[in-house]
Write a protein that holds these residues in place. Structure first.
Motif, mmCIF file in Angstrom:
data_model
loop_
_atom_site.group_PDB
_atom_site.id
_atom_site.type_symbol
_atom_site.label_atom_id
_atom_site.label_comp_id
_atom_site.label_asym_id
_atom_site.label_seq_id
_atom_site.Cartn_x
_atom_site.Cartn_y
_atom_site.Cartn_z
ATOM 1 N N GLY A 291 0.680 -1.218 0.051
ATOM 2 C CA GLY A 291 -0.023 -0.086 0.090
ATOM 3 C C GLY A 291 0.741 1.227 -0.040
ATOM 4 O O GLY A 291 0.248 2.329 -0.261
ATOM 5 N N ILE A 292 1.988 1.196 0.470
ATOM 6 C CA ILE A 292 2.887 2.251 0.404
ATOM 7 C C ILE A 292 3.007 3.078 -0.959
ATOM 8 O O ILE A 292 3.269 3.994 -1.283
ATOM 9 C CB ILE A 292 4.187 2.042 1.242
ATOM 10 C CG1 ILE A 292 4.002 1.788 2.634
ATOM 11 C CG2 ILE A 292 5.256 3.221 0.905
ATOM 12 C CD1 ILE A 292 5.398 1.230 3.324
ATOM 13 N N ASP A 293 3.144 1.968 -1.708
ATOM 14 C CA ASP A 293 3.367 2.338 -3.328
ATOM 15 C C ASP A 293 1.931 2.547 -4.166
ATOM 16 O O ASP A 293 1.969 2.769 -5.288
ATOM 17 C CB ASP A 293 4.171 1.158 -3.901
ATOM 18 C CG ASP A 293 5.393 1.078 -3.305
ATOM 19 O OD1 ASP A 293 6.425 2.272 -3.103
ATOM 20 O OD2 ASP A 293 6.026 0.126 -3.145
ATOM 21 N N ARG A 294 0.668 2.430 -3.601
ATOM 22 C CA ARG A 294 -0.370 2.597 -4.105
ATOM 23 C C ARG A 294 -1.078 3.938 -3.837
ATOM 24 O O ARG A 294 -1.002 4.470 -2.669
ATOM 25 C CB ARG A 294 -1.187 1.587 -3.609
ATOM 26 C CG ARG A 294 -0.860 0.069 -4.285
ATOM 27 C CD ARG A 294 -1.913 -1.006 -3.403
ATOM 28 N NE ARG A 294 -1.506 -2.335 -3.925
ATOM 29 C CZ ARG A 294 -1.766 -3.268 -3.246
ATOM 30 N NH1 ARG A 294 -2.189 -3.172 -1.978
ATOM 31 N NH2 ARG A 294 -1.663 -4.587 -3.726
ATOM 32 N N PRO A 295 -1.931 4.471 -4.913
ATOM 33 C CA PRO A 295 -2.805 5.570 -4.489
ATOM 34 C C PRO A 295 -3.779 5.047 -3.425
ATOM 35 O O PRO A 295 -4.110 3.810 -3.292
ATOM 36 C CB PRO A 295 -3.426 5.885 -5.857
ATOM 37 C CG PRO A 295 -2.734 5.486 -6.742
ATOM 38 C CD PRO A 295 -1.985 4.193 -6.236
ATOM 39 N N LYS A 296 -4.555 6.107 -2.612
ATOM 40 C CA LYS A 296 -5.432 5.738 -1.381
ATOM 41 C C LYS A 296 -6.440 4.800 -2.097
ATOM 42 O O LYS A 296 -6.833 3.892 -1.389
ATOM 43 C CB LYS A 296 -5.866 6.933 -0.933
ATOM 44 C CG LYS A 296 -6.843 6.702 0.202
ATOM 45 C CD LYS A 296 -7.315 8.236 0.719
ATOM 46 C CE LYS A 296 -6.285 8.975 1.465
ATOM 47 N NZ LYS A 296 -6.550 10.361 2.070
ATOM 48 N N LEU A 297 -7.089 5.259 -3.000
ATOM 49 C CA LEU A 297 -8.218 4.659 -3.663
ATOM 50 C C LEU A 297 -7.834 2.920 -4.024
ATOM 51 O O LEU A 297 -8.701 2.082 -3.786
ATOM 52 C CB LEU A 297 -9.100 5.275 -4.735
ATOM 53 C CG LEU A 297 -10.243 4.524 -5.275
ATOM 54 C CD1 LEU A 297 -11.370 4.351 -4.039
ATOM 55 C CD2 LEU A 297 -10.818 5.413 -6.419
ATOM 56 N N VAL A 298 -6.689 3.021 -4.684
ATOM 57 C CA VAL A 298 -6.260 1.425 -4.943
ATOM 58 C C VAL A 298 -5.862 0.834 -3.911
ATOM 59 O O VAL A 298 -6.290 -0.441 -3.755
ATOM 60 C CB VAL A 298 -4.954 1.813 -5.726
ATOM 61 C CG1 VAL A 298 -4.509 0.201 -6.275
ATOM 62 C CG2 VAL A 298 -5.213 2.568 -7.313
ATOM 63 N N HIS A 299 -5.396 1.278 -2.882
ATOM 64 C CA HIS A 299 -5.186 0.668 -1.408
ATOM 65 C C HIS A 299 -6.413 0.086 -0.655
ATOM 66 O O HIS A 299 -6.612 -1.039 -0.362
ATOM 67 C CB HIS A 299 -4.426 1.469 -0.445
ATOM 68 C CG HIS A 299 -4.113 0.714 0.757
ATOM 69 N ND1 HIS A 299 -3.169 -0.418 0.844
ATOM 70 C CD2 HIS A 299 -4.265 1.218 1.943
ATOM 71 C CE1 HIS A 299 -2.853 -0.611 1.940
ATOM 72 N NE2 HIS A 299 -3.824 0.232 2.802
ATOM 73 N N TRP A 300 -7.588 1.063 -0.971
ATOM 74 C CA TRP A 300 -8.787 0.609 -0.138
ATOM 75 C C TRP A 300 -9.347 -0.483 -0.884
ATOM 76 O O TRP A 300 -9.850 -1.268 -0.492
ATOM 77 C CB TRP A 300 -9.688 2.083 -0.332
ATOM 78 C CG TRP A 300 -9.376 3.080 0.540
ATOM 79 C CD1 TRP A 300 -8.372 3.197 1.354
ATOM 80 C CD2 TRP A 300 -10.115 4.327 0.664
ATOM 81 N NE1 TRP A 300 -8.485 4.395 2.291
ATOM 82 C CE2 TRP A 300 -9.375 5.130 1.705
ATOM 83 C CE3 TRP A 300 -11.040 4.633 0.163
ATOM 84 C CZ2 TRP A 300 -9.718 6.152 1.946
ATOM 85 C CZ3 TRP A 300 -11.650 6.199 0.154
ATOM 86 C CH2 TRP A 300 -10.733 6.869 1.216
ATOM 87 N N LEU A 301 -9.228 -0.570 -2.327
ATOM 88 C CA LEU A 301 -9.940 -1.559 -3.302
ATOM 89 C C LEU A 301 -9.094 -2.639 -2.937
ATOM 90 O O LEU A 301 -9.604 -3.685 -2.592
ATOM 91 C CB LEU A 301 -9.801 -1.087 -4.456
ATOM 92 C CG LEU A 301 -10.760 -0.296 -4.945
ATOM 93 C CD1 LEU A 301 -10.436 0.440 -6.352
ATOM 94 C CD2 LEU A 301 -12.231 -0.616 -5.156
ATOM 95 N N ALA A 302 -7.743 -2.622 -2.837
ATOM 96 C CA ALA A 302 -7.036 -3.942 -2.422
ATOM 97 C C ALA A 302 -7.370 -4.626 -1.050
ATOM 98 O O ALA A 302 -7.531 -5.788 -0.790
ATOM 99 C CB ALA A 302 -5.508 -3.581 -2.681
ATOM 100 N N ALA A 303 -7.649 -3.873 -0.132
ATOM 101 C CA ALA A 303 -8.081 -4.154 1.199
ATOM 102 C C ALA A 303 -9.244 -4.716 1.128
ATOM 103 O O ALA A 303 -9.680 -5.579 1.719
ATOM 104 C CB ALA A 303 -7.839 -3.070 2.160
#
Length: 473
Positions: A379-391
């Motif tokens: 997640g450190i390398d992802r945009p916020k929304l992409v991180h939320w979707l991955a979670a």
């Protein structure tokens, strides 16, 4: 100099041996505070123009009783002398403001329980505050608490789990804001004119946590016909032993919020995120405590074994069926842990019995911790929304989303022209509903869960006193 040290030692002995709640000034203080509380508005002020409002002179007289009681009790607690002096000043300033929105910043800054982590040390605290998971209004509250800081815990904090702000505490007695489900004492809940740059303490009532863990776990084990090892049964019968487990669990959990690969503010202060992000963060901290407890058990620390049992059963049995379903992130974390263990055959619900593979529990629980940590690291390398979707993908791998969820349909179902925080509005209040297993369990445990409101070490509510000796005894 020697005489001064002897006097200080004598004062410390008094503060440890004489219970504050046995002094006649304590019930006087408690009664005065309880008179004031119903007069207060949500923000802590008193509106003298409201229908049925008291006369200002009556409130001032009651506040004088609060001040008098604090001044009588303060000599029992020399380590809190500066705080009590600031408290009296803040109370008088509140009266001088015609009981406007209270501001107790000065006394908050003077209250420093983490600076005196002596086992068994008592504190008397009076603040306008809300109680997390309890009363949402900033009412005046009074609480007498006792520090839990045995030598073995102090050594672990010094050598392995540095957490200088953490306070393990137990209840002595309290006003109605704590006759609730609240088991924390946090400075963030106190009414102040401005937030301090940093807070200097945080307290967790390990006696309440242990008592409700024991009551709910015993009921769940009976309902689900769980076969327990003898050592686990012995633990559930022992309040003192459970308190030791919870104070260690809490100390490790608390520090984990600021340790590891963290793609966002660990406490998510002033951030708006989907509630599964909060659920994963709380679960990550618990799973980290579990993993450390496995290491501690291997190193011969007996509390390490008990932390594993406490975390496992509290997460599986109490968290998913406690509280409303509206963005219940702790409940979500419990659901996820159960589903993960079930998918990996560590727990099985068959023949109306819950079977646990005790040998596999540590390995598979730590495996889930690893998956969440990898999510964070990526997640450190992802945009916020992409991180939320991955979670979301991680959670939905093991838990079924609500059939009406937009998030479950993927990015194409969301209006990506909006800011990420606006997309939180598309999250359903119960994005991951309870399974049929948990729906049935919630109905059967409903009365047991309700009975833990206001619980203390004795299984009773306020005024019960210590009952069970603290962990250091």
């Amino acid at each position: 100099m020697t005489k001064i040290l002897e006097q200080q030692a004598a004062q410390d002995a008094i503060s440890n041996d004489m219970r504050v709640i046995d002094h006649p000034a304590w019930p006087a203080l408690k009664n005065a505070v309880e008179e004031i509380r119903p007069w207060q508005s949500k923000d802590g002020s008193i509106d003298f123009d409201a229908e049925g409002a008291p006369a200002r002179i009556a409130v001032e007289a009651t506040l004088d009783r609060v001040i008098s009681a604090v001044e009588q009790l303060s000599p029992l607690l020399p380590h809190d002398a500066d705080y009590h002096a600031a408290l009296v000043a803040d109370l008088r300033r509140w009266a001088d403001s015609a009981f406007d929105v209270p501001d107790f910043l000065d006394s908050l800054l003077a209250f420093q329980p983490a600076a005196h982590r002596a086992d068994g040390l008592q504190h008397l605290a009076v603040f306008p505050m809300y109680t997390q998971n309890g009363n949402p209004d900033r009412n005046l509250e009074a609480v007498v608490l006792r520090m839990v800081w045995p030598d073995w815990l102090a050594e672990l904090e010094r050598t392995r789990y540095d957490n200088p702000l953490f306070c393990g505490i137990t209840f002595e007695d309290f006003t109605p804001g704590y006759d609730t489900n609240s088991a924390v004492f946090f400075p963030e809940t106190i009414a102040v004119r401005e937030a301090p740059e940093r807070f200097s303490w945080g307290g967790i009532f390990c006696d309440r946590e242990a008592a409700r863990f024991r009551r709910v776990t015993e009921a769940a084990v009976d309902l689900l016909h769980v076969e327990l090892p003898d050592d686990v049964r012995d633990m559930l019968r022992d309040q003192d032993r459970c308190q030791q487990a919870f104070v260690l669990w809490d100390m490790i959990h608390d520090r984990t919020h600021s340790h590891g690969d963290l793609p966002f503010d660990p406490f998510m202060i002033k951030q708006r995120q989907p509630f599964w992000m909060y659920g994963l963060e709380e679960l990550r901290c618990d799973l980290t405590a579990f993993r450390e407890a496995v290491k501690l058990e291997a190193d011969g620390v007996p509390q390490g074994h008990d932390v594993q049992i406490a975390m496992l059963f509290d997460r599986l049995f109490r968290f998913p069926v406690t509280g409303a379903r509206n963005r219940n992130y702790d409940g979500l974390g419990g659901q996820l842990l159960f589903a993960y263990l079930h998918k990996h055959d560590v727990v099985r619900w068959t023949d109306n019995s819950l079977r646990i593979d005790w040998d596999e529990v540590p390995k598979v629980t730590n495996q889930l911790c690893g998956e969440i940590e990898e999510l964070y690291r990526a997640g450190i390398d992802r945009p916020k929304l992409v991180h939320w979707l991955a979670a979301y993908d991680l959670v939905s791998t093991y838990l079924s989303p609500h059939p009406g969820s937009r998030w479950a349909k993927g990015p194409e179902a969301l209006d990506l022209s909006q800011l990420p925080r606006k997309l939180v509005d598309d999250v359903l209040p119960d994005e991951f509903p309870l399974s049929m297993f948990y729906e049935a369990l919630a109905k059967k445990l409903k009365n047991v869960i309700a009975s833990t409101k206001g619980i203390t070490a004795t299984g009773a509510g306020p005024g019960a006193g210590r009952g069970v000796e603290r962990a250091a005894a």
